[in-house]
Design a protein around this motif. Structure first.
Motif, PDB file in Angstrom:
ATOM      1  N   TYR A  48       9.149   3.532 -13.186  1.00  0.00           N
ATOM      2  CA  TYR A  48       8.237   4.412 -12.466  1.00  0.00           C
ATOM      3  C   TYR A  48       6.851   4.351 -13.088  1.00  0.00           C
ATOM      4  CZ  TYR A  48      12.318   6.248 -10.167  1.00  0.00           C
ATOM      5  OH  TYR A  48      13.457   6.365  -9.437  1.00  0.00           O
ATOM      6  N   VAL A  95       6.723  -2.716  -5.810  1.00  0.00           N
ATOM      7  CA  VAL A  95       5.424  -3.393  -5.712  1.00  0.00           C
ATOM      8  C   VAL A  95       5.599  -4.897  -5.860  1.00  0.00           C
ATOM      9  CG1 VAL A  95       3.204  -3.693  -6.872  1.00  0.00           C
ATOM     10  CG2 VAL A  95       4.076  -1.414  -6.465  1.00  0.00           C
ATOM     11  N   MET A 107       0.810  -1.209   0.000  1.00  0.00           N
ATOM     12  CA  MET A 107       0.000   0.000   0.000  1.00  0.00           C
ATOM     13  C   MET A 107       0.848   1.265   0.000  1.00  0.00           C
ATOM     14  SD  MET A 107      -3.218  -0.772   2.418  1.00  0.00           S
ATOM     15  CE  MET A 107      -2.854  -2.237   3.352  1.00  0.00           C
ATOM     16  N   ALA A 108       2.074   1.173   0.510  1.00  0.00           N
ATOM     17  CA  ALA A 108       2.934   2.350   0.584  1.00  0.00           C
ATOM     18  C   ALA A 108       3.651   2.642  -0.731  1.00  0.00           C
ATOM     19  CB  ALA A 108       3.961   2.173   1.693  1.00  0.00           C
ATOM     20  N   GLN A 109       3.781   1.654  -1.604  1.00  0.00           N
ATOM     21  CA  GLN A 109       4.483   1.854  -2.877  1.00  0.00           C
ATOM     22  C   GLN A 109       3.588   2.597  -3.855  1.00  0.00           C
ATOM     23  OE1 GLN A 109       7.562   1.240  -3.936  1.00  0.00           O
ATOM     24  NE2 GLN A 109       8.115   0.520  -1.902  1.00  0.00           N
ATOM     25  N   ARG A 110       4.091   3.694  -4.367  1.00  0.00           N
ATOM     26  CA  ARG A 110       3.316   4.452  -5.352  1.00  0.00           C
ATOM     27  C   ARG A 110       4.101   4.752  -6.608  1.00  0.00           C
ATOM     28  NH1 ARG A 110      -0.780   8.300  -2.289  1.00  0.00           N
ATOM     29  NH2 ARG A 110      -1.160   6.945  -0.528  1.00  0.00           N
ATOM     30  N   LYS A 111       5.412   4.588  -6.560  1.00  0.00           N
ATOM     31  CA  LYS A 111       6.215   5.021  -7.698  1.00  0.00           C
ATOM     32  C   LYS A 111       6.795   3.868  -8.498  1.00  0.00           C
ATOM     33  CE  LYS A 111       7.508   9.375  -5.615  1.00  0.00           C
ATOM     34  NZ  LYS A 111       8.594  10.231  -5.199  1.00  0.00           N
ATOM     35  N   SER A 112       7.448   2.956  -7.837  1.00  0.00           N
ATOM     36  CA  SER A 112       8.241   1.958  -8.541  1.00  0.00           C
ATOM     37  C   SER A 112       7.506   0.628  -8.633  1.00  0.00           C
ATOM     38  CB  SER A 112       9.561   1.755  -7.800  1.00  0.00           C
ATOM     39  OG  SER A 112      10.294   0.723  -8.378  1.00  0.00           O
ATOM     40  N   GLY A 172       4.375   6.372 -12.524  1.00  0.00           N
ATOM     41  CA  GLY A 172       3.856   7.699 -12.827  1.00  0.00           C
ATOM     42  C   GLY A 172       4.196   8.195 -14.209  1.00  0.00           C
TER      43      GLY A 172
END
Length: 98
Positions: free
Chosen positions: A89, A31, A22-27, A91
Motif C-alpha cells: 500500500y 499500478v 489513474m484509478a489506482q491509488r492504494k496498491s 499510503g
C-alpha cells in the motif's frame, strides 16, 4: 481493413491501461499491472504499424526489451517495498522510511 481492427485493439488497451493507472491509488501492484496493460497496448499498436508498413521489424524488439526492463524494475521496487513495510500500500509509506 484488418489493420484498423488490430490497431483498435491496441488503442483500447492503451485507454484501459491509462484509466486503470489513474484509478489506482492504494496498491503498487495494481499500478504495475496497469502499466503492463498500457505497455502491451502500445506494443500492439507499434506491431500493427510495422506489419502494415512492412518496415523496420527490430523496433518491436527494442520496445519489447524496454518493456521487460520496466517490468523488472517495477517488480524489484515492489519486492523492496513489501520487505521494508510489510505491504504494497502506497499510503503507508513515509518519505524517509523507504
Amino acid at each position: 481493413m484488418w489493420f484498423f481492427s488490430i490497431a483498435g485493439v491496441g488503442v483500447i488497451g492503451v485507454l484501459i491501461g491509462g484509466v486503470c493507472l489513474m484509478a489506482q491509488r492504494k496498491s503498487l501492484f495494481g499500478v504495475l499491472l496497469s502499466m503492463e496493460v498500457f505497455t502491451l497496448g502500445v506494443y500492439v499498436v507499434i506491431f500493427s504499424m510495422v506489419w502494415f508498413l512492412s518496415g523496420l521489424n527490430s523496433i518491436c524488439l527494442v520496445f519489447l526489451a524496454f518493456g521487460v526492463c520496466e517490468a523488472a524494475l517495477g517488480l524489484s521496487v515492489l519486492v523492496s517495498l513489501v520487505r521494508s513495510t510489510g505491504s504494497d500500500y502506497v499510503g503507508s509509506l513515509v518519505l524517509g522510511h523507504f
